[in-house]
Design an enzyme around this catalytic site. Structure first.
Site, short mmCIF file in Angstrom:
data_model
loop_
_atom_site.label_atom_id
_atom_site.label_comp_id
_atom_site.label_asym_id
_atom_site.label_seq_id
_atom_site.Cartn_x
_atom_site.Cartn_y
_atom_site.Cartn_z
N GLU A 138 -7.72 2.46 2.81
CA GLU A 138 -7.62 2.25 1.31
C GLU A 138 -8.40 1.01 0.83
O GLU A 138 -8.70 0.03 1.44
CB GLU A 138 -5.81 1.90 1.08
CG GLU A 138 -5.48 0.66 1.81
CD GLU A 138 -5.77 -0.64 1.13
OE1 GLU A 138 -6.20 -0.71 0.10
OE2 GLU A 138 -5.53 -1.49 1.62
N PHE B 149 -18.58 -8.81 -7.97
CA PHE B 149 -18.36 -9.75 -6.78
C PHE B 149 -19.45 -10.98 -6.49
O PHE B 149 -19.65 -11.16 -5.28
CB PHE B 149 -18.08 -8.99 -5.60
CG PHE B 149 -16.64 -8.70 -5.60
CD1 PHE B 149 -15.98 -7.75 -6.25
CD2 PHE B 149 -15.93 -9.36 -4.39
CE1 PHE B 149 -14.52 -7.60 -6.26
CE2 PHE B 149 -14.76 -8.97 -4.22
CZ PHE B 149 -13.70 -8.21 -5.07
N LEU B 150 -19.95 -11.34 -7.79
CA LEU B 150 -20.72 -12.69 -7.52
C LEU B 150 -20.32 -13.83 -8.19
O LEU B 150 -21.14 -14.71 -8.40
CB LEU B 150 -22.15 -12.16 -7.98
CG LEU B 150 -23.06 -11.12 -7.27
CD1 LEU B 150 -24.23 -10.74 -8.09
CD2 LEU B 150 -23.35 -11.94 -5.92
N ALA C 143 -18.93 -17.26 -8.51
CA ALA C 143 -18.96 -18.57 -7.43
C ALA C 143 -17.62 -19.14 -7.82
O ALA C 143 -17.20 -18.99 -9.42
CB ALA C 143 -20.15 -19.51 -7.65
N GLY C 144 -17.22 -19.88 -7.08
CA GLY C 144 -15.89 -20.61 -7.50
C GLY C 144 -15.16 -21.21 -6.54
O GLY C 144 -15.97 -21.46 -5.03
N CYS D 201 -6.24 -10.13 2.60
CA CYS D 201 -7.16 -8.78 3.35
C CYS D 201 -8.44 -9.57 4.02
O CYS D 201 -8.87 -9.45 4.93
CB CYS D 201 -7.44 -7.98 2.43
SG CYS D 201 -5.98 -7.01 1.76
N LYS E 281 15.05 -3.24 -0.33
CA LYS E 281 13.96 -2.60 -0.84
C LYS E 281 14.34 -1.21 -1.36
O LYS E 281 13.74 -0.37 -2.04
CB LYS E 281 12.75 -2.66 0.33
CG LYS E 281 11.75 -3.77 0.08
CD LYS E 281 10.65 -3.24 1.14
CE LYS E 281 9.77 -4.43 1.17
NZ LYS E 281 8.77 -4.21 2.34
N VAL F 58 0.73 -1.23 0.03
CA VAL F 58 0.06 -0.08 0.01
C VAL F 58 0.92 1.21 -0.04
O VAL F 58 0.66 2.22 -0.82
CB VAL F 58 -0.98 0.13 1.06
CG1 VAL F 58 -1.58 1.38 1.34
CG2 VAL F 58 -2.11 -1.16 1.13
N LEU G 101 -7.88 -0.45 -2.32
CA LEU G 101 -6.77 -1.02 -3.39
C LEU G 101 -7.08 -2.43 -3.56
O LEU G 101 -6.89 -3.19 -2.71
CB LEU G 101 -5.52 -0.32 -3.35
CG LEU G 101 -5.04 1.01 -2.79
CD1 LEU G 101 -3.66 1.21 -2.61
CD2 LEU G 101 -5.70 2.14 -3.79
#
Ligand code: UGA
Length: 453
Positions: free
Chosen positions: A150, A260-261, A263-264, A271, A31, A7, A152
């Site tokens: 956030e 966001f529907l 199925a699987g 998160c 980093k 983030v 994201l």
């Protein structure tokens, strides 16, 4: 910007892009080198270009020197990880550490803006930690705390940041709210260079705790939406209906919406499980049982067993069976393996004695101790397999040559764990297609017989 993880790096690059001067604090030397060079320490689309542009414009720098960063800044974002502890609560140790490190360097007014997902009430906790660690009572007057959660998504984080559905800012004092609104103005009115979106972005200005709650509630709702779709898929399997058409049918209702529907195999990633689990454990601590969220978690967990149940139903005994996994990351567009359903499935079938091979377009190595053969492509992964499982809906898998896949395999089962393939195309290649709650042409009778058995 304290913390140059996922983030923090995206937010730093984007804030520099919209015209601010950003200094990132990072303690890891490897980093730091990469970031100073204009490169992200992980893969995220379009991020390297923004980091490099920010560096060249002189608006984005990175340092390990907290004193220098505090000296040069007014707004301090905290972007550190808050992983799950074994008891399900959020681990705040990284936040405690950075707050204690920053506190002694508060010499002029600072607004600390929390971006990490933290238990409700952490804003107030953060002020107290900073005040105590500063060891100087005058610091109380110099420190303000705000929350700016956030939303994201990995893989589209840059565009999510620059063109958000909304910006949420929470603070208990009007001055902090005003400062952060000003910071976001180029995003709110989409006036930064290269913005292609018309119309202003909605702004939610609220108090600290409400902002913290909005973040949890958003993730809990998205996770619940996925589990709802998965529960409906179970019904579809039992009844012989088709989940894709059901979700398309309900998604056209604007009160529900189509997204966001899918199925699987359910959600993975760092998160949703962490945040929903934190809500469930916090609720219990305060004497409330969050039954809907408990069910959301349980359904998601069950989806990972579903594939194993299907393999057992078809192959009967998995000892010595060869299972090929297509896709390892928790979703397409990332190499992130955290809480990935594919790894869970591999672990389960290995426990049953199966041999697992896998192919993923970007993941080329797995955690030590998981005996999975990584293949160079999907066909090589399928070589000699009794069944192939699509665990991540990488677009590359949609265009596979399924006849070639079938001829590489020993068996004929293809389990589409993401409902991303066409049952007709897969079936025409001589494979037996199984999805999650999908009606396969010509298979209603066979499914009914299977269920009775
Ligand atoms: C999620 C949220 O979408 C972000 O808004 C939030 O900021 C972020 O968590 C966070 O809290 O940091 P992310 O985990 O990157 O973002 O990924 P998503 O695109 O939301 O997908 C999560 C998982 O849900 C994936 O495994 C995906 O395959 C699965 N999913 C998604 C489904 O199973 N079905 C769907 O319909 C949608």
């Amino acid at each position: 910007m304290i913390g140059s993880g996922y983030v923090g790096t995206v937010v730093s690059a984007c804030l520099a892009h919209i015209g601010h001067n950003v200094i990132g604090v990072e303690s890891d030397n490897a980093k730091l080198e990469l970031l100073r060079d204009g490169r992200a320490p992980f893969y995220e689309r379009n991020l390297d270009q923004l980091l490099e542009a920010g560096r060249q414009a002189g608006r984005l720098g990175f340092t390990s020197d907290m004193a220098l960063a505090m000296d040069e800044s007014d707004l301090v974002f905290i972007c550190v990880g808050t992983p799950s502890r074994p008891d399900g609560k959020a681990d705040m140790s990284a936040m405690l550490e950075v707050a204690q490190a920053a506190a002694p360097h508060v010499k002029h007014p600072h607004t600390f803006i929390n971006k990490s997902t933290v238990p409700i009430g952490s804003g107030r906790w953060l002020s107290s930690v900073i005040e105590d660690a500063a060891g100087d009572p005058r610091v109380t007057k110099l420190v303000r705390v705000a929350s700016n959660p956030e939303f994201l998504r990995e893989g589209t984080a840059v565009s999510d940041y620059l063109h958000p559905d909304r910006v949420v800012i929470g603070a208990d004092d009007p001055a902090s709210l005003d400062d952060i609104v000003e910071l976001y103005q180029p995003v709110l009115d989409q006036s930064f260079p290269g913005s292609d979106q018309r119309g202003p972005v909605p702004l939610v200005k609220t108090d600290l705790m409400t902002a913290e709650m909005i973040k949890y509630a958003a993730n809990a709702f998205l996770a619940t939406k996925i589990s709802f779709a998965n529960e409906m898929a179970r019904f579809c399997d039992l009844m012989g209906a088709d989940i894709q058409t059901v979700t398309a049918g309900i998604g056209l209702d604007q009160r529900i919406g189509p997204r966001f529907l899918n199925a699987g195999l359910g959600w993975g990633g760092s998160c949703f499980t962490k945040d929903v689990l934190a809500m469930v454990t916090t609720a219990a601590e305060y004497g409330y049982q969050a039954r809907l969220l408990e069910a959301t978690l349980a359904i998601n967990n069950d989806q990972r067993h579903l594939v194993v149940e299907r393999l057992l139903r078809h192959l009967k005994n998995l000892r010595g069976a060869r299972i090929a996994l297509l896709g390892l990351s928790y979703k397409p567009g990332t190499d992130d393996l955290r809480d990935s359903p594919a790894l869970d499935i591999a672990t389960q079938v290995i426990e049953y004695g199966a041999f697992v091979s896998a192919y993923d377009p970007v993941v080329k190595a797995l955690p030590a101790g998981l005996p999975v053969r990584i293949a160079s492509d999907a066909y090589a992964a399928a070589e000699g397999a009794d069944a192939v499982v699509v665990a991540t809906e990488w677009p590359q898998f949609i265009d596979l040559d399924f006849a070639r896949l079938r001829s590489a395999m020993k068996g004929e089962l293809l389990f589409d764990g993401r409902n991303c393939l066409s049952p007709t195309i897969v079936g025409a290649a001589g494979l037996v297609y199984e999805g999650v709650g999908r009606r396969v042409p010509g298979s209603a009778r066979r499914l009914a017989i299977d269920l009775r058995a």
